[in-house]
Write an enzyme that holds these catalytic residues in place. Structure first.
Site, short mmCIF file in Angstrom:
data_model
loop_
_atom_site.label_atom_id
_atom_site.label_comp_id
_atom_site.label_asym_id
_atom_site.label_seq_id
_atom_site.Cartn_x
_atom_site.Cartn_y
_atom_site.Cartn_z
N ARG A 1 -0.47 -30.65 -34.41
CA ARG A 1 -0.77 -29.85 -33.23
C ARG A 1 -2.23 -29.99 -32.82
NH1 ARG A 1 3.52 -25.93 -33.52
NH2 ARG A 1 3.56 -24.56 -31.71
N ARG B 1 -0.55 -19.10 -26.45
CA ARG B 1 0.06 -20.35 -26.94
C ARG B 1 -0.15 -21.48 -25.94
NH1 ARG B 1 5.94 -18.59 -27.88
NH2 ARG B 1 6.36 -20.66 -28.67
N ARG C 1 14.33 -16.64 -23.86
CA ARG C 1 14.83 -17.03 -25.19
C ARG C 1 15.12 -15.80 -26.06
NH1 ARG C 1 11.71 -21.81 -27.94
NH2 ARG C 1 9.91 -20.44 -27.85
N ARG D 1 11.53 -13.46 -29.99
CA ARG D 1 10.48 -13.83 -30.94
C ARG D 1 9.20 -13.09 -30.57
NH1 ARG D 1 10.13 -20.33 -31.51
NH2 ARG D 1 7.91 -19.88 -31.37
N LYS E 1 11.88 -28.65 -27.89
CA LYS E 1 11.72 -29.44 -29.12
C LYS E 1 12.66 -28.97 -30.23
CE LYS E 1 7.31 -28.64 -29.88
NZ LYS E 1 7.03 -27.62 -28.88
P1 AMP Z 1 6.46 -23.21 -32.96
O1 AMP Z 1 7.77 -22.65 -33.41
O2 AMP Z 1 6.32 -24.68 -33.24
O3 AMP Z 1 6.13 -22.86 -31.53
O4 AMP Z 1 5.32 -22.51 -33.86
C1 AMP Z 1 5.16 -21.10 -33.88
C2 AMP Z 1 3.76 -20.75 -34.38
O5 AMP Z 1 3.58 -21.22 -35.74
C3 AMP Z 1 2.62 -21.38 -33.61
O6 AMP Z 1 2.31 -20.68 -32.42
C4 AMP Z 1 1.49 -21.30 -34.64
O7 AMP Z 1 1.00 -19.98 -34.77
C5 AMP Z 1 2.23 -21.65 -35.94
N1 AMP Z 1 2.24 -23.11 -36.17
C6 AMP Z 1 3.33 -23.94 -36.17
N2 AMP Z 1 2.97 -25.22 -36.40
C7 AMP Z 1 1.62 -25.20 -36.57
C8 AMP Z 1 0.65 -26.21 -36.80
N3 AMP Z 1 0.99 -27.50 -36.90
N4 AMP Z 1 -0.65 -25.84 -36.91
C9 AMP Z 1 -1.02 -24.55 -36.82
N5 AMP Z 1 -0.15 -23.54 -36.57
C10 AMP Z 1 1.16 -23.86 -36.44
#
Ligand code: AMP
Length: 216
Positions: free
Chosen positions: A90, A173, A129, A162, A15
């Protein structure tokens, strides 16, 4: 052409990288909540400090805090020509919030793109990654390794993994994704907004599939 876009897909489905390319193609901003939260952590803001632990463990930030962040990110970006949302919504309550939030702004979603990728491929992508600690360029040690191990080709910065890409957080996750995010597909399918895109294969091929539906 569709310009009010939500990008869905499990962690590691591409994404972030496809979203960045799509935002350049469409000339609209990408609003990535994960990236925004990592930036809050790096800047040690109140939000960043409060949720650093939650994020590194792969759990979700509470909805109410996310709603404030979304409000702020929409204010910060010029969304006159559209937007790509990456990482939000989400959960189903977040999707309901988004519908109301957009309708208050006299906007609505055009499409929810679901990038689907097998679990085996997801694990390979996430474990491989690496991100530049200086410029944020993303590599994958299996598919797009830097010419010198651990060093960014673009700026010479050190690459790191990360915190939430480490094995135990990835398991959390994926289970959060299956329990809370997966129901979103039904939510958008019922509204006839969901389009499934095969996220496997070469980056350029996946991108062509995406613009095939966005340009339609
Ligand atoms: P991502 O980079 O989109 O995988 O997001 C990394 C982390 O940020 C996630 O595992 C959550 O801990 C937090 N996060 C990102 N977007 C959201 C969301 N819409 N709702 C809650 N937590 C979020």
């Amino acid at each position: 052409m569709k310009r009010h876009i939500v990008l869905l897909g499990p962690p590691g489905s591409g994404k972030d990288s496809q979203g960045k390319r799509l935002c350049a193609y469409l000339g609209v901003p990408i609003i990535s909540t994960g990236e925004a939260l990592r930036d809050e952590i790096a800047r040690e803001t109140g939000l960043g400090i409060r949720f650093k632990e939650v994020i590194s463990q792969g759990r979700l930030v509470p909805d109410t805090d996310m709603y404030e962040l979304i409000d702020e990110l929409f204010e910060r970006n010029n969304i006159a020509n559209g937007f790509i949302l990456n990482g939000f919504p989400r959960t189903v309550p977040q999707a309901e919030f988004l519908d109301k939030f957009l309708s208050d702004k006299k906007m609505k979603l055009d499409i929810a793109l679901n990038l689907f990728v097998s679990e085996e491929e997801i694990l390979r992508r996430i474990s491989g990654r690496r991100t530049c600690t200086i410029c944020g360029e993303v590599y994958n040690i299996y598919y797009s390794a830097p010419s010198q191990e651990g060093i960014c080709d673009k700026c010479g910065g050190k690459l790191s993994q990360r915190e939430d890409d480490k094995e135990s957080s990835v398991k959390t996750r994926l289970s959060v994704y299956n329990d809370l995010t997966y129901p979103l597909y039904e939510y958008y399918r019922i509204k006839c907004l969901l389009v499934d895109i095969n996220g496997e294969g070469k980056f350029g091929d996946v991108f062509c599939r995406i613009i095939g539906v966005v340009d339609d």
